[in-house]
Design a protein around this motif. Structure first.
Motif, PDB file in Angstrom:
ATOM      1  N   ILE A   1       0.987   4.166  -2.841  1.00  0.00           N
ATOM      2  CA  ILE A   1       0.797   5.575  -2.491  1.00  0.00           C
ATOM      3  C   ILE A   1       2.002   6.400  -2.936  1.00  0.00           C
ATOM      4  O   ILE A   1       1.856   7.501  -3.471  1.00  0.00           O
ATOM      5  CB  ILE A   1       0.569   5.724  -0.970  1.00  0.00           C
ATOM      6  N   THR A   2       3.203   5.847  -2.741  1.00  0.00           N
ATOM      7  CA  THR A   2       4.417   6.551  -3.142  1.00  0.00           C
ATOM      8  C   THR A   2       4.445   6.789  -4.641  1.00  0.00           C
ATOM      9  O   THR A   2       4.789   7.884  -5.110  1.00  0.00           O
ATOM     10  CB  THR A   2       5.665   5.747  -2.723  1.00  0.00           C
TER      11      THR A   2
ATOM     12  N   ALA B   1       0.830  -1.207   0.000  1.00  0.00           N
ATOM     13  CA  ALA B   1       0.000   0.000   0.000  1.00  0.00           C
ATOM     14  C   ALA B   1       0.864   1.256   0.000  1.00  0.00           C
ATOM     15  O   ALA B   1       0.586   2.223  -0.726  1.00  0.00           O
ATOM     16  CB  ALA B   1      -0.926  -0.014   1.213  1.00  0.00           C
ATOM     17  N   ILE B   2       1.918   1.224   0.822  1.00  0.00           N
ATOM     18  CA  ILE B   2       2.826   2.373   0.873  1.00  0.00           C
ATOM     19  C   ILE B   2       3.502   2.581  -0.475  1.00  0.00           C
ATOM     20  O   ILE B   2       3.660   3.715  -0.946  1.00  0.00           O
ATOM     21  CB  ILE B   2       3.879   2.172   1.988  1.00  0.00           C
TER      22      ILE B   2
ATOM     23  N   VAL C   1       1.830   6.906  -6.667  1.00  0.00           N
ATOM     24  CA  VAL C   1       0.769   7.868  -7.024  1.00  0.00           C
ATOM     25  C   VAL C   1       1.200   9.296  -6.701  1.00  0.00           C
ATOM     26  O   VAL C   1       1.036  10.209  -7.514  1.00  0.00           O
ATOM     27  CB  VAL C   1      -0.541   7.522  -6.287  1.00  0.00           C
ATOM     28  N   VAL C   2       1.769   9.480  -5.506  1.00  0.00           N
ATOM     29  CA  VAL C   2       2.218  10.815  -5.106  1.00  0.00           C
ATOM     30  C   VAL C   2       3.328  11.312  -6.024  1.00  0.00           C
ATOM     31  O   VAL C   2       3.340  12.477  -6.452  1.00  0.00           O
ATOM     32  CB  VAL C   2       2.697  10.804  -3.637  1.00  0.00           C
TER      33      VAL C   2
END
Length: 202
Positions: free
Chosen positions: A17-18, A13-14, A20-21
């Motif tokens: 998210i990384t 998940a991290i 995507v960011v």
């Protein structure tokens, strides 16, 4: 639930998210870079071309001599060569600015605050010649110029001044005008309207 599974899920998940960011900020940086490039193009058009002797000569001709030299309603393509050269130089210049507005590639205040007044003035003179040319070429002919002129009409110079937040003195010396509080925006509009005959103003 197995701790390893949970840990792997959290790590995954991290990672997502990384990614995507990172993609978001990369795209944002790209857009900022494109916007900066477009702004540079706009500044180039607003300064280099507009301040050239050739442009000022053409502006003078269009604003003060065209209607006397060539009856309104003549298509642009049928104007005498010298008149056509001046008309095309002015019309294509403002058409380029209008195109940047239409595609939202530059801050509208930058164009309307610096070129809107003259664009509106030039359109007023050139409209009958442009409309006559559209009979042959179609409605798209110089449509970006018209778009710029419409927006400039809806956002007159005094309104643009307010939106830009330009500072003004509270009073002026007697030799340049009445000594009183800062002129009202209506007075400013009147003063701007009085510069029509001088192509070197604004």
């Amino acid at each position: 639930m197995d701790a390893a599974v949970v840990t792997n899920a959290v790590v995954a998940a991290i990672s997502v998210i990384t990614v995507v960011v990172s993609a978001f900020f990369a795209l944002r940086q790209l857009r900022l870079s494109q916007h900066a490039n477009h702004t540079l193009v706009a500044i180039e058009l607003l300064t280099r071309d507009r301040m050239s002797d050739a442009f000022l000569d053409s502006q003078q001709f269009v604003l003060t001599e065209l209607r006397t030299a060539c009856p309104p309603g003549v298509p642009v393509s049928r104007l005498p060569a010298e008149a056509r050269k001046h008309v095309n130089r002015i019309a294509l210049y403002y058409n380029g600015l209008g195109q940047m507005l239409a595609f939202k590639v530059v801050e509208p205040a930058l164009l309307l605050g610096t070129g809107g007044y003259r664009a509106r003035e030039a359109w007023t003179v050139l409209e009958p010649y442009i409309l006559a040319e559209r009979v042959a070429r179609g409605e798209s002919y110089l449509s970006n110029f018209e778009h710029l002129a419409v927006l400039a009409t809806e956002t007159p110079w005094p309104m643009a001044v307010r939106r830009l937040g330009l500072r003004r003195f509270g009073s002026y010396p007697a030799e340049v005008g009445p000594v009183a509080d800062a002129p009202t925006w209506a007075n400013v509009d009147h003063e701007v309207g009085g510069t029509i005959g001088d192509p070197h103003r604004r």
